[in-house]
Design an enzyme around this catalytic site. Structure first.
Site, short mmCIF file in Angstrom:
data_model
loop_
_atom_site.label_atom_id
_atom_site.label_comp_id
_atom_site.label_asym_id
_atom_site.label_seq_id
_atom_site.Cartn_x
_atom_site.Cartn_y
_atom_site.Cartn_z
CG ASP A 25 -2.09 0.96 1.08
OD1 ASP A 25 -2.40 1.36 -0.06
OD2 ASP A 25 -2.68 1.32 2.12
CG ASN A 73 -8.00 -2.23 -4.91
OD1 ASN A 73 -7.11 -3.04 -4.68
ND2 ASN A 73 -8.21 -1.18 -4.10
#
Ligand code: IPE
Ligand code: IPE
Ligand code: MG
Length: 258
Positions: A25, A73
């Site tokens: 991330d 996502n």
């Protein structure tokens, strides 16, 4: 007591975790901090994948699992999603030959039925081309969600074992485990999340039950051998108890599995 849980036994843990699972991330924030578009962070993130794969091979990690694209996502802007797909295709096209030469077995887990046929074909070919490799298994979680995994495993289990659908059937953890997407690997010893957030974001929910968690503020594009060493240093001093007391685990009842 019946021993039907994977958490019964404490895995033999030398200093190096056997299975490392990472939420990569912070690509977008890495790029924004440099006044670059978010996609530049994703591209740079590919370099960090390469460096981390090599560092894990060098350290003797057996399984490295990377969260590349979550089932959530898809909610991102369409152009970012499509760039991530193109990047995935590019990585598979460019890197698999090297993986093959380096003894790395590639696996992709997740609901790949949502991907375009060309990407699905490439995934199948890449997995087949590296299937006989044994040095390290690199698993890419793509369109993966921990909840999806538990549900698909439940459906597959009931298809194979209709007897377990009957009321009162004694379903155990060991009945479900073979149908989970990562049943080929031991459960992760160490979880790493870069980018500063301290959450699981629907990653391996079932499999992380007793995994050691490590969070770093480093953004994913800055991750590599040095940051990995810091995570391993933290892992090395953890005491994994799996519900027992510290005194109990001082006398190890280690049974290697898998
Ligand atoms: C992780 O980086 C990559 C993917 C989720 C595909 P992000 O894109 O989430 O980066 P941040 O969290 O916005 O900085
Ligand atoms: C988690 O990152 C998913 C991947 C790294 C693939 P996100 O950036 O999507 O996580 P949240 O939504 O901020 O929790
Ligand atoms: Mg993020």
């Amino acid at each position: 007591m019946t021993h039907t849980s994977s958490t019964d036994q404490i895995p033999a843990s030398p200093g190096i975790p056997r299975h490392v699972a990472i939420i990569m991330d912070g690509n977008g924030r890495w790029a924004s901090a440099r006044h670059m578009p978010r996609v530049a962070g994703h591209s740079k993130g590919v370099d960090a994948v390469r460096a981390t794969v090599q560092a894990c091979v060098d350290q003797g990690v057996e399984f490295l699992t990377l969260f590349a694209f979550s089932s959530e996502n898809w909610r991102r802007p369409a152009d970012e999603v499509s760039l991530l797909m193109r990047l995935f295709i590019m990585v598979l096209e460019r890197e698999v030959t090297q993986m093959r030469a380096n003894g790395i077995r590639l696996r992709v887990v997740g609901d790949t039925s949502a991907f375009e046929p060309a990407l699905r074909k490439l995934i199948d070919e890449s997995q087949a081309r590296t299937a006989s490799n044994h040095k390290m298994t690199l698993t890419i979680c793509a369109n993966y969600g921990g909840r999806w995994d538990v549900l698909q495993a439940t459906r597959a289990m009931l298809d194979a074992r209709p007897d377990l659908a009957e009321a009162g059937a004694p379903i155990t953890e060991a009945d479900l485990a073979p149908y989970l997407a990562m049943s080929f690997a031991p459960e992760p010893d160490l979880f790493i999340r870069t980018g500063g957030e301290q959450r699981i974001s629907n990653f391996l929910l079932w499999q992380l039950a007793y995994t050691e968690l490590y969070f770093t503020d480093a953004f994913w594009p800055d991750f590599g051998a040095v940051e990995l060493d810091k995570a391993f240093d933290s892992y090395r001093v953890r005491e994994r108890r799996f519900g027992r007391t510290s005194a109990q685990v001082a006398v190890p009842i280690i049974t290697p599995e898998h």
